[in-house]
Motif scaffolding. Structure first.
Motif, mmCIF file in Angstrom:
data_model
loop_
_atom_site.group_PDB
_atom_site.id
_atom_site.type_symbol
_atom_site.label_atom_id
_atom_site.label_comp_id
_atom_site.label_asym_id
_atom_site.label_seq_id
_atom_site.Cartn_x
_atom_site.Cartn_y
_atom_site.Cartn_z
ATOM 1 N N THR A 3 0.841 -1.195 0.000
ATOM 2 C CA THR A 3 0.000 0.000 0.000
ATOM 3 C C THR A 3 0.876 1.244 0.000
ATOM 4 O O THR A 3 1.776 1.383 0.826
ATOM 5 C CB THR A 3 -0.907 0.015 1.241
ATOM 6 O OG1 THR A 3 -1.710 -1.167 1.221
ATOM 7 C CG2 THR A 3 -1.802 1.230 1.246
ATOM 8 N N VAL A 4 0.590 2.155 -0.888
ATOM 9 C CA VAL A 4 1.318 3.424 -0.949
ATOM 10 C C VAL A 4 0.833 4.311 0.194
ATOM 11 O O VAL A 4 -0.361 4.510 0.369
ATOM 12 C CB VAL A 4 1.067 4.127 -2.303
ATOM 13 C CG1 VAL A 4 1.757 5.472 -2.331
ATOM 14 C CG2 VAL A 4 1.522 3.261 -3.447
ATOM 15 N N THR A 5 1.780 4.837 0.983
ATOM 16 C CA THR A 5 1.409 5.740 2.075
ATOM 17 C C THR A 5 1.828 7.171 1.791
ATOM 18 O O THR A 5 1.229 8.097 2.307
ATOM 19 C CB THR A 5 2.043 5.296 3.407
ATOM 20 O OG1 THR A 5 3.465 5.267 3.254
ATOM 21 C CG2 THR A 5 1.526 3.934 3.826
ATOM 22 N N THR A 6 2.865 7.345 0.973
ATOM 23 C CA THR A 6 3.384 8.675 0.671
ATOM 24 C C THR A 6 3.759 8.764 -0.805
ATOM 25 O O THR A 6 4.405 7.864 -1.329
ATOM 26 C CB THR A 6 4.625 8.991 1.528
ATOM 27 O OG1 THR A 6 4.300 8.808 2.899
ATOM 28 C CG2 THR A 6 5.097 10.421 1.312
ATOM 29 N N GLY A 20 6.375 6.832 -5.153
ATOM 30 C CA GLY A 20 5.540 6.406 -4.034
ATOM 31 C C GLY A 20 6.237 5.379 -3.168
ATOM 32 O O GLY A 20 6.917 4.489 -3.679
ATOM 33 N N ASP A 22 5.909 2.888 0.665
ATOM 34 C CA ASP A 22 4.992 2.308 1.650
ATOM 35 C C ASP A 22 5.371 2.793 3.044
ATOM 36 O O ASP A 22 6.249 3.645 3.201
ATOM 37 C CB ASP A 22 4.984 0.778 1.548
ATOM 38 C CG ASP A 22 6.330 0.135 1.841
ATOM 39 O OD1 ASP A 22 7.247 0.821 2.352
ATOM 40 O OD2 ASP A 22 6.480 -1.061 1.551
ATOM 41 N N ALA A 23 4.728 2.257 4.062
ATOM 42 C CA ALA A 23 4.956 2.695 5.446
ATOM 43 C C ALA A 23 6.390 2.454 5.907
ATOM 44 O O ALA A 23 6.900 3.172 6.763
ATOM 45 C CB ALA A 23 3.979 1.992 6.383
ATOM 46 N N CYS A 48 -3.597 8.856 0.768
ATOM 47 C CA CYS A 48 -2.198 8.890 1.171
ATOM 48 C C CYS A 48 -1.720 10.329 1.284
ATOM 49 O O CYS A 48 -2.424 11.258 0.882
ATOM 50 C CB CYS A 48 -1.329 8.111 0.185
ATOM 51 S SG CYS A 48 -1.392 8.715 -1.508
ATOM 52 N N ASP A 70 -7.146 12.999 0.924
ATOM 53 C CA ASP A 70 -5.687 13.026 0.907
ATOM 54 C C ASP A 70 -5.179 14.205 1.715
ATOM 55 O O ASP A 70 -5.840 15.215 1.852
ATOM 56 C CB ASP A 70 -5.140 13.181 -0.515
ATOM 57 C CG ASP A 70 -5.374 11.956 -1.367
ATOM 58 O OD1 ASP A 70 -5.448 10.862 -0.788
ATOM 59 O OD2 ASP A 70 -5.483 12.099 -2.585
#
Length: 79
Positions: A3-6, A20, A22-23, A48, A70
């Motif tokens: 999952t993309v977080t940023t 992109g 992840d966490a 995100c 977002d």
């Protein structure tokens, strides 16, 4: 796929760079997008944090491309 977080979003006239993570900070997405594909790309992502470079049109892009769920943070441009 993680999952993309940023998302780091580098804006330009016609081609945009998307990075992109992840966490854990691991790279999930890195690609170039033409202007006409930007909105469709972001609509497919989960909510995100989106960091975009600060420029004269930054607020406009935030309003047009930023979804209400977002968190969009304009950044400082470093030359």
């Amino acid at each position: 796929m993680q999952t993309v977080t940023t998302i780091g979003f580098d804006i330009a006239k016609s081609v945009f760079q998307v990075h992109g993570v992840d966490a854990a900070g691991e790279l999930v997405i890195r690609r170039q997008l033409k202007r006409r594909y930007v909105l469709a790309f972001f609509q497919k992502l989960p909510p995100c944090l989106v960091g975009i470079e600060a420029c004269a049109s930054c607020v406009y892009r935030k309003l047009k491309h930023g979804r209400s769920r977002d968190e969009v943070r304009p950044g400082w441009r470093v030359n």
